[in-house]
Design a protein around this motif. Structure first.
Motif, mmCIF file in Angstrom:
data_model
loop_
_atom_site.group_PDB
_atom_site.id
_atom_site.type_symbol
_atom_site.label_atom_id
_atom_site.label_comp_id
_atom_site.label_asym_id
_atom_site.label_seq_id
_atom_site.Cartn_x
_atom_site.Cartn_y
_atom_site.Cartn_z
ATOM 1 N N ILE A 124 -46.742 -8.320 -65.661
ATOM 2 C CA ILE A 124 -45.477 -7.802 -66.190
ATOM 3 C C ILE A 124 -44.334 -8.144 -65.235
ATOM 4 O O ILE A 124 -43.269 -8.593 -65.655
ATOM 5 C CB ILE A 124 -45.557 -6.282 -66.440
ATOM 6 C CG1 ILE A 124 -46.440 -6.006 -67.662
ATOM 7 C CG2 ILE A 124 -44.168 -5.672 -66.616
ATOM 8 C CD1 ILE A 124 -46.792 -4.552 -67.864
ATOM 9 N N GLU A 125 -44.568 -7.951 -63.959
ATOM 10 C CA GLU A 125 -43.519 -8.266 -62.973
ATOM 11 C C GLU A 125 -43.143 -9.753 -63.028
ATOM 12 O O GLU A 125 -41.962 -10.107 -62.986
ATOM 13 C CB GLU A 125 -43.988 -7.875 -61.578
ATOM 14 C CG GLU A 125 -42.886 -7.903 -60.568
ATOM 15 C CD GLU A 125 -43.245 -7.159 -59.284
ATOM 16 O OE1 GLU A 125 -42.566 -7.426 -58.283
ATOM 17 O OE2 GLU A 125 -44.171 -6.331 -59.289
ATOM 18 N N THR A 126 -44.140 -10.601 -63.163
ATOM 19 C CA THR A 126 -43.876 -12.039 -63.264
ATOM 20 C C THR A 126 -43.039 -12.347 -64.501
ATOM 21 O O THR A 126 -42.050 -13.089 -64.428
ATOM 22 C CB THR A 126 -45.202 -12.828 -63.311
ATOM 23 O OG1 THR A 126 -45.925 -12.579 -62.109
ATOM 24 C CG2 THR A 126 -44.958 -14.318 -63.473
ATOM 25 N N VAL A 127 -43.416 -11.778 -65.626
ATOM 26 C CA VAL A 127 -42.686 -12.019 -66.875
ATOM 27 C C VAL A 127 -41.241 -11.564 -66.743
ATOM 28 O O VAL A 127 -40.311 -12.310 -67.061
ATOM 29 C CB VAL A 127 -43.375 -11.312 -68.066
ATOM 30 C CG1 VAL A 127 -42.464 -11.256 -69.284
ATOM 31 C CG2 VAL A 127 -44.691 -11.994 -68.412
ATOM 32 N N VAL A 128 -41.035 -10.338 -66.292
ATOM 33 C CA VAL A 128 -39.677 -9.799 -66.203
ATOM 34 C C VAL A 128 -38.831 -10.636 -65.243
ATOM 35 O O VAL A 128 -37.687 -10.972 -65.550
ATOM 36 C CB VAL A 128 -39.683 -8.311 -65.784
ATOM 37 C CG1 VAL A 128 -38.261 -7.817 -65.508
ATOM 38 C CG2 VAL A 128 -40.335 -7.445 -66.861
ATOM 39 N N ASN A 129 -39.409 -11.012 -64.115
ATOM 40 C CA ASN A 129 -38.640 -11.800 -63.156
ATOM 41 C C ASN A 129 -38.275 -13.180 -63.674
ATOM 42 O O ASN A 129 -37.285 -13.764 -63.250
ATOM 43 C CB ASN A 129 -39.391 -11.900 -61.828
ATOM 44 C CG ASN A 129 -39.346 -10.590 -61.046
ATOM 45 O OD1 ASN A 129 -38.402 -9.817 -61.169
ATOM 46 N ND2 ASN A 129 -40.383 -10.325 -60.287
ATOM 47 N N ARG A 130 -39.058 -13.699 -64.601
ATOM 48 C CA ARG A 130 -38.757 -15.016 -65.170
ATOM 49 C C ARG A 130 -37.821 -14.931 -66.380
ATOM 50 O O ARG A 130 -37.100 -15.876 -66.685
ATOM 51 C CB ARG A 130 -40.045 -15.723 -65.601
ATOM 52 C CG ARG A 130 -41.040 -15.910 -64.485
ATOM 53 C CD ARG A 130 -40.911 -17.255 -63.812
ATOM 54 N NE ARG A 130 -41.744 -17.369 -62.638
ATOM 55 C CZ ARG A 130 -42.905 -17.967 -62.594
ATOM 56 N NH1 ARG A 130 -43.398 -18.536 -63.664
ATOM 57 N NH2 ARG A 130 -43.572 -18.012 -61.459
ATOM 58 N N VAL A 131 -37.825 -13.782 -67.073
ATOM 59 C CA VAL A 131 -37.077 -13.649 -68.323
ATOM 60 C C VAL A 131 -35.729 -12.959 -68.124
ATOM 61 O O VAL A 131 -34.718 -13.372 -68.703
ATOM 62 C CB VAL A 131 -37.911 -12.881 -69.390
ATOM 63 C CG1 VAL A 131 -37.082 -12.531 -70.594
ATOM 64 C CG2 VAL A 131 -39.146 -13.671 -69.775
ATOM 65 N N VAL A 132 -35.693 -11.927 -67.313
ATOM 66 C CA VAL A 132 -34.478 -11.110 -67.152
ATOM 67 C C VAL A 132 -33.597 -11.729 -66.071
ATOM 68 O O VAL A 132 -34.045 -11.943 -64.939
ATOM 69 C CB VAL A 132 -34.837 -9.661 -66.782
ATOM 70 C CG1 VAL A 132 -33.570 -8.830 -66.549
ATOM 71 C CG2 VAL A 132 -35.694 -9.028 -67.886
ATOM 72 N N PRO A 133 -32.345 -12.023 -66.406
ATOM 73 C CA PRO A 133 -31.440 -12.616 -65.393
ATOM 74 C C PRO A 133 -31.078 -11.606 -64.310
ATOM 75 O O PRO A 133 -31.088 -10.409 -64.537
ATOM 76 C CB PRO A 133 -30.201 -13.012 -66.213
ATOM 77 C CG PRO A 133 -30.234 -12.124 -67.412
ATOM 78 C CD PRO A 133 -31.677 -11.809 -67.696
ATOM 79 N N GLU A 134 -30.780 -12.145 -63.142
ATOM 80 C CA GLU A 134 -30.275 -11.280 -62.070
ATOM 81 C C GLU A 134 -28.841 -10.927 -62.383
ATOM 82 O O GLU A 134 -28.149 -11.655 -63.079
ATOM 83 C CB GLU A 134 -30.350 -12.013 -60.723
ATOM 84 C CG GLU A 134 -31.754 -12.152 -60.195
ATOM 85 C CD GLU A 134 -31.750 -12.699 -58.787
ATOM 86 O OE1 GLU A 134 -30.919 -12.258 -57.964
ATOM 87 O OE2 GLU A 134 -32.592 -13.562 -58.523
ATOM 88 N N ARG A 135 -28.387 -9.853 -61.823
ATOM 89 C CA ARG A 135 -26.974 -9.458 -62.005
ATOM 90 C C ARG A 135 -26.113 -10.207 -61.075
ATOM 91 O O ARG A 135 -26.390 -10.573 -60.021
ATOM 92 C CB ARG A 135 -26.836 -7.961 -61.763
ATOM 93 C CG ARG A 135 -27.470 -7.187 -62.887
ATOM 94 C CD ARG A 135 -26.489 -6.273 -63.421
ATOM 95 N NE ARG A 135 -26.881 -6.069 -64.824
ATOM 96 C CZ ARG A 135 -26.155 -5.431 -65.648
ATOM 97 N NH1 ARG A 135 -25.033 -4.941 -65.293
ATOM 98 N NH2 ARG A 135 -26.540 -5.264 -66.879
#
Length: 191
Positions: free
Chosen positions: A180-191
């Protein structure tokens, strides 16, 4: 049709268990009655046919998967960020894993919907409302990303949970939280 709402709910919960354990083909009135521990013929007093059971099971699954009131509001208290999205996705996966039977029943309903247009219509309505609510919450809370970010997270979590429940060793020693952490870090942009 019988009108005891507690009995109807117990029969729907039994139907979810039958779906999860035996698949859609195993979902009969007799199987539901046996699983619910009620006399044979009880289910047919509550549901006119198998299609009605399938349709109402979809609604019942989402009632069971919906968090208690206030849980989402509390979860959204920290400032919006990618790490918060990671945490929220992990919490969601934990909640769904705790309701493994419901989630497996939902997979079975999805497969059955491929063969039954009326069920497909009902299931699409329920799933679309849930996805729309997730998009709304994400955008309204100011989380990073847009509606497509939420859709990608939805696709990823659905697939991850499908693997987790059906072929848990597929990803080797990587646990669900790590994936899940890998997915979110690849999909969700940084602010």
């Amino acid at each position: 049709m019988a009108r005891n709402p507690e009995r109807r709910t117990a029969l729907l919960d039994a139907a979810i268990e039958v779906l999860a354990d035996e698949g859609a083909r195993g979902l009969t009135f007799r199987a539901v009655d046996a699983r619910a521990g009620v006399p044979t013929g009880t289910s047919s007093n509550y549901f006119r046919d198998r299609d009605q059971v399938l349709s109402q099971v979809a609604d019942r699954i989402f009632v069971r998967l919906t968090p208690e009131p206030g849980v989402i509001d509390t979860a959204l208290l920290p400032p919006p960020s990618r790490p918060l999205v990671v945490e929220l996705m992990k919490q969601l996966a934990q909640r769904l894993a705790a309701e493994r039977t419901c989630y497996l029943g939902l997979f079975e309903l999805r497969l059955e919907a491929a063969r039954r247009p009326e069920l497909r219509t009902q299931l699409t309505k329920v799933l679309r409302a849930d996805l729309d609510e997730n998009v709304r919450l994400h955008l309204d809370s100011g989380m990073p990303g847009d509606a497509d970010t939420v859709r990608l997270l939805y696709f990823a979590l659905t697939g991850l949970l499908f693997d987790h429940f059906t072929v848990p060793g597929l990803h080797g020693d990587r646990d669900l939280d790590e994936l899940i952490e890998t997915v979110v870090n690849r999909v969700v942009p940084e602010r």
